[in-house]
Design a protein around this motif. Structure first.
Motif, PDB file in Angstrom:
ATOM      1  N   ARG A   1      -2.622   4.807   5.086  1.00  0.00           N
ATOM      2  CA  ARG A   1      -3.225   6.077   4.619  1.00  0.00           C
ATOM      3  C   ARG A   1      -2.800   7.250   5.496  1.00  0.00           C
ATOM      4  O   ARG A   1      -2.719   8.392   5.013  1.00  0.00           O
ATOM      5  CB  ARG A   1      -4.739   5.929   4.601  1.00  0.00           C
TER       6      ARG A   1
ATOM      7  N   THR B   1      -9.541   7.563  -3.820  1.00  0.00           N
ATOM      8  CA  THR B   1      -8.693   6.475  -3.345  1.00  0.00           C
ATOM      9  C   THR B   1      -8.685   5.373  -4.404  1.00  0.00           C
ATOM     10  O   THR B   1      -9.283   5.521  -5.472  1.00  0.00           O
ATOM     11  CB  THR B   1      -9.182   5.942  -1.988  1.00  0.00           C
TER      12      THR B   1
ATOM     13  N   PHE C   1      -5.122  12.289   1.298  1.00  0.00           N
ATOM     14  CA  PHE C   1      -6.322  11.517   0.983  1.00  0.00           C
ATOM     15  C   PHE C   1      -7.429  11.733   2.011  1.00  0.00           C
ATOM     16  O   PHE C   1      -8.577  11.338   1.756  1.00  0.00           O
ATOM     17  CB  PHE C   1      -5.993  10.024   0.900  1.00  0.00           C
ATOM     18  N   ASN C   2      -7.117  12.302   3.157  1.00  0.00           N
ATOM     19  CA  ASN C   2      -8.132  12.534   4.188  1.00  0.00           C
ATOM     20  C   ASN C   2      -8.811  13.857   3.895  1.00  0.00           C
ATOM     21  O   ASN C   2      -8.239  14.927   4.102  1.00  0.00           O
ATOM     22  CB  ASN C   2      -7.479  12.543   5.571  1.00  0.00           C
TER      23      ASN C   2
ATOM     24  N   TYR D   1       0.813  -1.218   0.000  1.00  0.00           N
ATOM     25  CA  TYR D   1       0.000   0.000   0.000  1.00  0.00           C
ATOM     26  C   TYR D   1       0.843   1.262   0.000  1.00  0.00           C
ATOM     27  O   TYR D   1       0.428   2.291  -0.542  1.00  0.00           O
ATOM     28  CB  TYR D   1      -0.983  -0.014   1.168  1.00  0.00           C
TER      29      TYR D   1
ATOM     30  N   ASN E   1      -4.771  10.384  -9.858  1.00  0.00           N
ATOM     31  CA  ASN E   1      -5.598  11.546  -9.548  1.00  0.00           C
ATOM     32  C   ASN E   1      -5.116  12.765 -10.327  1.00  0.00           C
ATOM     33  O   ASN E   1      -5.917  13.510 -10.906  1.00  0.00           O
ATOM     34  CB  ASN E   1      -5.540  11.840  -8.045  1.00  0.00           C
TER      35      ASN E   1
ATOM     36  N   TYR F   1      -0.439   3.707  -2.970  1.00  0.00           N
ATOM     37  CA  TYR F   1      -0.961   5.055  -2.704  1.00  0.00           C
ATOM     38  C   TYR F   1      -0.260   6.084  -3.593  1.00  0.00           C
ATOM     39  O   TYR F   1      -0.883   7.037  -4.079  1.00  0.00           O
ATOM     40  CB  TYR F   1      -0.776   5.430  -1.234  1.00  0.00           C
TER      41      TYR F   1
ATOM     42  N   GLU G   1     -16.419   9.712   1.880  1.00  0.00           N
ATOM     43  CA  GLU G   1     -15.520   8.550   1.827  1.00  0.00           C
ATOM     44  C   GLU G   1     -15.953   7.567   0.743  1.00  0.00           C
ATOM     45  O   GLU G   1     -15.120   7.016   0.029  1.00  0.00           O
ATOM     46  CB  GLU G   1     -15.496   7.829   3.182  1.00  0.00           C
TER      47      GLU G   1
ATOM     48  N   HIS H   1      -5.773   1.179   5.683  1.00  0.00           N
ATOM     49  CA  HIS H   1      -6.258   2.219   6.580  1.00  0.00           C
ATOM     50  C   HIS H   1      -5.104   2.838   7.369  1.00  0.00           C
ATOM     51  O   HIS H   1      -5.018   4.067   7.508  1.00  0.00           O
ATOM     52  CB  HIS H   1      -7.287   1.606   7.540  1.00  0.00           C
TER      53      HIS H   1
ATOM     54  N   GLN I   1     -15.029   8.894  -2.673  1.00  0.00           N
ATOM     55  CA  GLN I   1     -13.613   8.698  -2.963  1.00  0.00           C
ATOM     56  C   GLN I   1     -13.334   7.310  -3.534  1.00  0.00           C
ATOM     57  O   GLN I   1     -12.400   7.132  -4.321  1.00  0.00           O
ATOM     58  CB  GLN I   1     -12.785   8.908  -1.699  1.00  0.00           C
TER      59      GLN I   1
ATOM     60  N   TYR J   1     -11.243  -0.340   3.783  1.00  0.00           N
ATOM     61  CA  TYR J   1     -11.196   0.395   5.045  1.00  0.00           C
ATOM     62  C   TYR J   1     -12.229  -0.170   6.017  1.00  0.00           C
ATOM     63  O   TYR J   1     -13.314  -0.613   5.594  1.00  0.00           O
ATOM     64  CB  TYR J   1     -11.477   1.872   4.802  1.00  0.00           C
TER      65      TYR J   1
END
Length: 433
Positions: free
Chosen positions: A309, A326, A315-316, A184, A195, A188, A232, A306, A235, A331
């Motif tokens: 991240r 995402t 991303f939050n 991950y 994106n 990410y 969320e 999770h 996303q 999650y």
């Protein structure tokens, strides 16, 4: 173990036959609970009476049934020139004792987790080997894996190479040793790039998404499947921007998200229906329940995506930061928000904490692999880190690969005839056409 098959059917230029096998849920207890595993055999009309070898397709996922082809096109068309195609519904998917909140409702959360622990690649390969022996009288066959199906191919090479003549992988060479956290950390970064590409490509996408976010934060918006739409959830659409034609699908959906009515701005009912069609968490729960376990060897995932991240706070979402999609991440809050996942929340927690997942790969054994393997590695793949795929390719004997930037993760769906033909050519040492 028992085996049944149906009479032949002819459709879309192919001859089809259905097969059903009764196999152990737990191969350590072969006389215990049994499950059904379904497979569809396809052959071309001109070859239907010939004893051609099988090529078995392992679908991506985990948690998705095999493709249901409507025509003899793509990789199936190429395969039927010299094979009988076997489309395997991996256990728990399609017609293979499918897993859902309803099918698990009679079990406690701990019993659900124990049941689901038998649905990883190791048992998928045990199923395949049992089917091979029943269907072919112990003849070798060829295998093709896409995405998670590629993980199954590596597991097959590890556990039962004696059953294989050749192997093919598209968009799915896993790391043999890296943890879910490492996976991950890499993906990410890939999602950030996708994106950037998306919002640069579609000049008004930022305005569209910002308007939609403000609306769903100020209003209760209910999806066609009954859940309240959250930021969320929105996303999560990013899982599509790593696919060929996926960015277009997301953009066109956003274009139609908000409509003017006599009562003011509202979310388009079309958006509420199509949004659900672009996400599979309600319909394919194994994907959410077991996705992180595909990386686990004697370790627990502990909700790796999770936790990782937190290292990528962009991303939050908050009002003072640009909205970001995402990717292929699971999650814990999904089991609080998606209706069909809610009944499985504690089972998911138990699986995330499970530490005794069996090892999947023996590095020394794969280094001495003798089965010819050809793989397509997509350099821009958002789902499978290219460097980890190359790392594995260098450590698996007899594996040749084609590294290309021509395709996204779902290349075989878009140009399968060409991709499979090229891999067959590579595997057999023939001159590329």
């Amino acid at each position: 173990m028992t085996y049944e098959f149906s009479a032949q059917q002819t459709f879309a230029g192919m001859v089809s036959r259905k097969h059903q096998f009764r196999l152990p849920l737990d191969y350590q207890a072969p006389d215990g609970e049994q499950i059904t595993v379904f497979a569809r055999e396809l052959s071309s009309p001109e070859h239907q009476d010939k004893s051609l070898p099988f090529i078995v397709f392992f679908q991506g996922g985990p948690g998705f049934g095999a493709i249901r082809p409507a025509a003899s096109g793509g990789w199936v068309k190429r395969a039927l020139k010299e094979y009988r195609v076997l489309l395997l519904d991996q256990r728990g998917t399609g017609l293979s004792t499918p897993v859902s909140y309803a099918s698990l409702a009679h079990l406690s959360a701990s019993e659900q987790a124990q049941y689901l622990s038998h649905f990883r690649a190791d048992n998928i390969i045990r199923d395949a080997e049992s089917i091979r022996k029943q269907l072919t009288k112990d003849e070798k066959w060829t295998i093709l894996g896409q995405s998670f199906g590629g993980f199954c191919v590596l597991k097959y090479l590890n556990d039962a190479p004696q059953g294989l003549a050749e192997a093919y992988i598209t968009g799915g060479i896993p790391s043999l040793t890296r943890t879910a956290d490492e996976v991950y950390q890499a993906t990410y970064k890939r999602v950030l790039t996708k994106n950037h590409d998306f919002f640069n490509r579609f000049s008004d996408a930022r305005e569209l998404i910002d308007s939609l976010v403000k609306h769903i934060q100020a209003n209760e918006v209910i999806l066609a499947t009954g859940e309240r739409l959250t930021v969320e959830m929105l996303q999560l659409l990013g899982i599509n921007i790593g696919m060929e034609q996926g960015p277009e699908s997301v953009y066109y959906l956003l274009e139609q998200a908000l409509i003017e009515t006599a009562s003011g701005i509202q979310v388009n009912p079309l958006f509420l229906a199509h949004f659900c069609q672009l996400l599979d968490f309600n319909t394919n729960p194994i994907f959410a329940l077991l996705h992180e376990s595909i990386y686990c060897q004697q370790t627990a995932s502990n909700w790796a995506a999770h936790r990782v991240r937190d290292r990528y706070p962009e991303f939050n979402f908050s009002a003072d930061k640009p909205f970001l999609f995402t990717g292929e991440m699971i999650y814990p809050w999904m089991f609080e928000q998606f209706n069909n996942l809610k009944p499985l929340q504690q089972a998911a927690q138990n699986l995330a904490q499970k530490q005794d997942w069996p090892s999947l790969y023996q590095v020394d054994k794969l280094a001495n692999n003798r089965v010819p393997v050809a793989a397509a590695i997509y350099s821009e793949d958002m789902f499978v880190e290219m460097q980890y795929s190359l790392e594995t390719a260098a450590n698996v004997g007899n594996l040749k690969y084609w590294l290309t930037s021509e395709y996204e993760h779902n290349g075989i769906r878009m140009d399968g005839e060409h991709i499979l033909d090229r891999l067959i050519t590579i595997n057999r040492g023939e001159k590329l056409r």
